[in-house]
Every structure is written in structure tokens, then in C-alpha cells.
Design a protein around this motif. Sequence first.
Motif, PDB file in Angstrom:
ATOM      1  N   ALA A  30      -0.205  -4.589  12.207  1.00  0.00           N
ATOM      2  CA  ALA A  30       0.466  -5.702  11.535  1.00  0.00           C
ATOM      3  C   ALA A  30       0.404  -5.544  10.015  1.00  0.00           C
ATOM      4  O   ALA A  30       1.381  -5.824   9.312  1.00  0.00           O
ATOM      5  CB  ALA A  30      -0.167  -7.021  11.958  1.00  0.00           C
ATOM      6  N   VAL A  31      -0.736  -5.099   9.497  1.00  0.00           N
ATOM      7  CA  VAL A  31      -0.875  -4.922   8.047  1.00  0.00           C
ATOM      8  C   VAL A  31       0.053  -3.824   7.558  1.00  0.00           C
ATOM      9  O   VAL A  31       0.758  -3.980   6.549  1.00  0.00           O
ATOM     10  CB  VAL A  31      -2.339  -4.611   7.684  1.00  0.00           C
ATOM     11  N   ILE A  32       0.062  -2.684   8.254  1.00  0.00           N
ATOM     12  CA  ILE A  32       0.931  -1.580   7.849  1.00  0.00           C
ATOM     13  C   ILE A  32       2.400  -2.003   7.912  1.00  0.00           C
ATOM     14  O   ILE A  32       3.201  -1.709   7.011  1.00  0.00           O
ATOM     15  CB  ILE A  32       0.673  -0.358   8.750  1.00  0.00           C
ATOM     16  N   THR A  33       2.771  -2.711   8.968  1.00  0.00           N
ATOM     17  CA  THR A  33       4.144  -3.193   9.090  1.00  0.00           C
ATOM     18  C   THR A  33       4.496  -4.133   7.952  1.00  0.00           C
ATOM     19  O   THR A  33       5.594  -4.060   7.383  1.00  0.00           O
ATOM     20  CB  THR A  33       4.342  -3.897  10.441  1.00  0.00           C
ATOM     21  N   SER A  34       3.569  -5.018   7.607  1.00  0.00           N
ATOM     22  CA  SER A  34       3.812  -5.964   6.530  1.00  0.00           C
ATOM     23  C   SER A  34       4.057  -5.259   5.208  1.00  0.00           C
ATOM     24  O   SER A  34       4.928  -5.674   4.431  1.00  0.00           O
ATOM     25  CB  SER A  34       2.610  -6.920   6.409  1.00  0.00           C
ATOM     26  N   VAL A  35       3.319  -4.187   4.939  1.00  0.00           N
ATOM     27  CA  VAL A  35       3.512  -3.437   3.692  1.00  0.00           C
ATOM     28  C   VAL A  35       4.921  -2.864   3.634  1.00  0.00           C
ATOM     29  O   VAL A  35       5.635  -3.005   2.628  1.00  0.00           O
ATOM     30  CB  VAL A  35       2.462  -2.314   3.571  1.00  0.00           C
ATOM     31  N   HIS A  36       5.361  -2.210   4.705  1.00  0.00           N
ATOM     32  CA  HIS A  36       6.687  -1.587   4.705  1.00  0.00           C
ATOM     33  C   HIS A  36       7.806  -2.634   4.690  1.00  0.00           C
ATOM     34  O   HIS A  36       8.817  -2.454   3.995  1.00  0.00           O
ATOM     35  CB  HIS A  36       6.824  -0.672   5.927  1.00  0.00           C
ATOM     36  N   VAL A  37       7.628  -3.705   5.462  1.00  0.00           N
ATOM     37  CA  VAL A  37       8.668  -4.737   5.507  1.00  0.00           C
ATOM     38  C   VAL A  37       8.796  -5.425   4.151  1.00  0.00           C
ATOM     39  O   VAL A  37       9.919  -5.667   3.661  1.00  0.00           O
ATOM     40  CB  VAL A  37       8.349  -5.769   6.612  1.00  0.00           C
ATOM     41  N   SER A  38       7.673  -5.753   3.522  1.00  0.00           N
ATOM     42  CA  SER A  38       7.729  -6.437   2.227  1.00  0.00           C
ATOM     43  C   SER A  38       8.362  -5.543   1.161  1.00  0.00           C
ATOM     44  O   SER A  38       9.099  -6.028   0.302  1.00  0.00           O
ATOM     45  CB  SER A  38       6.328  -6.874   1.794  1.00  0.00           C
ATOM     46  N   ASP A  59       1.370   6.424   1.945  1.00  0.00           N
ATOM     47  CA  ASP A  59       0.176   6.930   2.629  1.00  0.00           C
ATOM     48  C   ASP A  59      -1.094   6.375   1.994  1.00  0.00           C
ATOM     49  O   ASP A  59      -2.047   5.997   2.694  1.00  0.00           O
ATOM     50  CB  ASP A  59       0.163   8.457   2.589  1.00  0.00           C
ATOM     51  N   LYS A  60      -1.119   6.326   0.666  1.00  0.00           N
ATOM     52  CA  LYS A  60      -2.286   5.793  -0.028  1.00  0.00           C
ATOM     53  C   LYS A  60      -2.307   4.267  -0.006  1.00  0.00           C
ATOM     54  O   LYS A  60      -3.372   3.655   0.127  1.00  0.00           O
ATOM     55  CB  LYS A  60      -2.310   6.293  -1.468  1.00  0.00           C
ATOM     56  N   LEU A  61      -1.125   3.667  -0.120  1.00  0.00           N
ATOM     57  CA  LEU A  61      -1.072   2.198  -0.147  1.00  0.00           C
ATOM     58  C   LEU A  61      -1.438   1.592   1.199  1.00  0.00           C
ATOM     59  O   LEU A  61      -2.039   0.511   1.256  1.00  0.00           O
ATOM     60  CB  LEU A  61       0.323   1.732  -0.572  1.00  0.00           C
ATOM     61  N   GLU A  62      -1.076   2.263   2.292  1.00  0.00           N
ATOM     62  CA  GLU A  62      -1.421   1.735   3.617  1.00  0.00           C
ATOM     63  C   GLU A  62      -2.932   1.624   3.764  1.00  0.00           C
ATOM     64  O   GLU A  62      -3.448   0.602   4.249  1.00  0.00           O
ATOM     65  CB  GLU A  62      -0.852   2.646   4.703  1.00  0.00           C
ATOM     66  N   GLU A  92      -9.766   5.967  -3.000  1.00  0.00           N
ATOM     67  CA  GLU A  92     -10.017   7.372  -3.331  1.00  0.00           C
ATOM     68  C   GLU A  92     -10.985   8.042  -2.362  1.00  0.00           C
ATOM     69  O   GLU A  92     -10.942   9.246  -2.166  1.00  0.00           O
ATOM     70  CB  GLU A  92     -10.569   7.476  -4.761  1.00  0.00           C
ATOM     71  N   THR A  93     -11.907   7.279  -1.780  1.00  0.00           N
ATOM     72  CA  THR A  93     -12.915   7.879  -0.906  1.00  0.00           C
ATOM     73  C   THR A  93     -12.906   7.199   0.455  1.00  0.00           C
ATOM     74  O   THR A  93     -12.550   6.025   0.575  1.00  0.00           O
ATOM     75  CB  THR A  93     -14.324   7.751  -1.513  1.00  0.00           C
ATOM     76  N   VAL A  94     -13.292   7.955   1.453  1.00  0.00           N
ATOM     77  CA  VAL A  94     -13.397   7.442   2.823  1.00  0.00           C
ATOM     78  C   VAL A  94     -14.828   7.649   3.282  1.00  0.00           C
ATOM     79  O   VAL A  94     -15.359   8.756   3.187  1.00  0.00           O
ATOM     80  CB  VAL A  94     -12.419   8.157   3.769  1.00  0.00           C
ATOM     81  N   GLY A  95     -15.470   6.588   3.749  1.00  0.00           N
ATOM     82  CA  GLY A  95     -16.871   6.659   4.146  1.00  0.00           C
ATOM     83  C   GLY A  95     -17.048   7.175   5.563  1.00  0.00           C
ATOM     84  O   GLY A  95     -16.161   7.792   6.155  1.00  0.00           O
ATOM     85  N   VAL A  96     -18.215   6.899   6.124  1.00  0.00           N
ATOM     86  CA  VAL A  96     -18.573   7.336   7.471  1.00  0.00           C
ATOM     87  C   VAL A  96     -18.212   6.230   8.458  1.00  0.00           C
ATOM     88  O   VAL A  96     -18.370   5.043   8.168  1.00  0.00           O
ATOM     89  CB  VAL A  96     -20.079   7.663   7.550  1.00  0.00           C
TER      90      VAL A  96
END
Length: 509
Positions: free
Chosen positions: A378-386, A280-283, A497-501
Motif C-alpha cells: 500500500a505504501v509503495i502504491t501510494s508513492v507511485h499514485v501520488s 527505487d530509493k524513495l520507495e 543510505e544504509t540497510v541494517g540487519v
Amino acid sequence: MAYKSLPVVAAVMFLSGCAVKMEPISDADVAAAAKHDMEMIKASVPPISGPMTLSDAIARALKYNLANRVKIMESALATKNFDLAKLDMMPLFKADGGYSARTGKNATNSRDYRTDIESTSYSYSDDPQHWDGNLRFSFNILDFGISYLQAKQEADRAVIALHARTKSMARLIQEVRTAFWRVVLLERVAPNVDGLLARADQAMKDLETARNEGLRPPLAVLEDKRALIEIIQQLETMQQSIGAARIDLASLINAPSGSPFKLKVNSDFPALPRKEPDFDKLELYALVHSSDYTDEIYNLRIARNESRKAIARLFPSLEGFGSFNADTNHFLADPSWYEAGARVSWNLFNVLRLDDVNETNEARRNMTVARRLAANMAVITSVHVSWQEYADANARLDQAKRIDDIDKEISKLTEQSVSTDAVSGMERIRSEIRALRSAVARVLAYSDAQDAYGRFLLSLGLVPDVSTSLNAPEAQLSAKIRESLDKWEDGDLPTVETVGVMPDFIEDK
């Protein structure tokens, strides 16, 4: 007179244009340029001093890899284009001058407006030859607005080019990691390959002698020779893979051609992290640091400014100007004068284009949004596939280690049997090649695991923060890279750690 030479000048220019033809560069000239470039490359790369660790190899690649230098230059060029775009917002300050000449006087007569009687005398008010010039200052509000939006687009494109440079660095680090471990591990088994290849050659000679002297049946000798040739082919393939791996690594770190270099590691098989991370954090981290995704966000802002430019072009153009003028025509009462004014122009048919422009802008926005969402997935898929590929590589490594341990035991028992004449020398060689093949499979499996972990780090967009250290000495750059690699290989991965506007240009309206 100057005007009399104009036909001659025109004829010369025409004939010169007709004389232009293809001029292929000779092979000798190309060879000279190639040799010069090779000398430039050698002169720009220092020799390798001492054994290199992985961080040393990466530091050298980042400093001297020629493909990486190209990305650095492209980033610098994009920044310069941004600087040029800012200059387009400046007012126009133009100097203009010229000379005119004619064969006769520009004399005319006139016809009376009321009586329609043509005068019999001619008059002129221009000298046949005279100079004129002016300095003109003008400022167009519409052009300024469009140039301002263009500059903002070039700024975003400069950032995209910087992201491409960072992505190139990350990919280069991954390639160096893979080649480095492949060379290190294959060179560990290289002496065994060479020794076994020498014994296989000697066994081939012994088989030939046994056949010639009738010591063994011909069919048995041929079967053993065929098996031995297959073994020699396998050993030679191993040797070739070692040489190819060194060439690949040498190219990545831009090592001088033919120069030997040594590599060093702290242990034969350094442990790699096995614990599954918090996806969840790495995505979110991967999305924030992936150029494939963030570039689409910048493209969305570029598209928004492109839409604004299209709307701005529909508005009237307002221009103010002032100029200083001079003319050598002696008929003028004032040979120099100042001029100022303002002008408004508007293509009234632009009103008819408004709907089409709005539809085009909406289509452009929809396309960029779709591309952004596709890049996100595509980025999220790449993280899980790798990560899955890394987990599979670890599983293969565990199996290869088990097989290697078993084949080592078999080879040891076979060696003991040879000493008691329980098995033949051919069986001993078969056992040794099986054990060596298992050892090579293990080191290749570990190399694949390192490669898979590197691809996982690449999918997260992880790059050592060395953007300000590329001009530093190699040792200093290597230390900074080693610090990052040690953290990541211990499983200490960064998170957001933080999410902006939400930016206003991303909100759906």
C-alpha cells in the motif's frame, strides 16, 4: 456496639442505591461550559502579527491546532501507560488490616476422637472484638515474567502512538499547504471578481431599462438577462469559494474567530519540481518513514510478546513471601509475629492447552505478517499514485495556462472592439467573464498541483524535524520548517543510505 449499627448502615446504602436516577445536564449548563471552553481557546492562542508565509502558517498550525494537540496528548498518555506497565514488575508490598466484632463469643465444644463422647463445656479462643493487620512482601516469578513482556508491549505501543502523532503532523502540514495556496491564489483574482460582479449588476439594470423603454427587442433582452444571471451565479460561486478557503485555513491555524490575517508569497506561481525522482530509493525511504508500515513491524513484535505471554501462563507459578503480622486477640501468646514461605501452584490441565495455544500464536503471527506485507504494498502504491497525480496536475496546469493566455488575448481584442463600437457591452462582459474563469481555472490548477505535490511528500512520510522545537517561538519554528520546505520543493528529497540487519522477530522460522 459497632455491630448493632450494621443493619442501619446496610439499609442506608440500599436506599441510596435505589435513589440514583438519570440527571441530564441542562442546556444552560452546557452553554456555560461551551462559553468557558471558547474563552479558554481564545486565551491560549496568540493573535496573528503581520502577513504569514506558508512556513509561518504551518508553524502556527503545529503549535495551536487543537486536533494536533489531541494527538500530542495521546502520545503522552501512551508513554505514561508504559511507565505504569514497568511498575507492574515490582514485587508486591501490601498492607492489610481490619476490625471484626460479633454479638456473642465464638465458643465451641468438641467430641472425643476415641470415645466419641461430646464434652459438656464450651471454650473460645477469639475475642468478640479485635483488630488484626499485616505487612506482606511477595514476589511471583510468573507474574514478573508476564509483566515484563507486557511492559515491552506498552513500549512498542508508545512508539506507535508517537508515529500517529507524526502522521497527524504530516497530514496537518498537507492540509495547511492546500488551504494556504488556495486562499493566496483566489484572493489574487478576488478584486477582478468583485469589479466584474459590479459591472454585471449594472448591465442587468441597463438591460431592464432598455426593455422598459423599448430600445431592444424583448426576446433579445431576455436572452441577455438569462446569460447575465448565469454569469452572476458563476461570479458569486467564486466569491463563496474564496470565503470558504479562508475559513478552512483559519480553522487549521486556529486563528481567532473573525480576526483578519494576510498571507504572502515570494512569487505568484513558484516553480515546482518536474523531474521524476529515483523511485527505487524513495520507495525504501517511504517504507522506513511510513507509520502505516512501521507500525505493522511493531505490531509483529507485540504479537510475538503476546505469544510468549500465552506460553508463560502454562508454566507453574512460584511465589515467595514474607510478612509481619499483628493481632489484638489477647488469647494469642504472641500478638505479633513474622512469617515467611514459598508456594508453587500449577493448573495441570494447562498441558492440554499447549497445542491450542501454539495454533493461536501461529495464527496471530500469520495475520501480522499478512498485514505487514499488505501495508508494504500500500505504501509503495501510494508513492507511485501520488506522483502520477502530481504529474497529471502539472499537465492540467500547463493546459490551464495556455487557455488563460488565449482568453486574455481575446479579452484584450474585445476591449479594443468595444472602444470602436464593433461589439456590444454584453459581449464585453462575456469576454471578461471567460477570461476571469480561465484565470481562476489557472490558479486552481496551480493550487491542485501544490496539493498533489504535498500528497506526494505525505506518501513519503516527509515531516520537518521539529519534534524538539514545538515549544520554541513561532519565528524559530517557521525558519526550521521553511528550510525543509525549500529543500523539498527544489526536488532535494532524502533517501535511505544504509540497510541494517533483519530483526529476529521478522525472520520466517
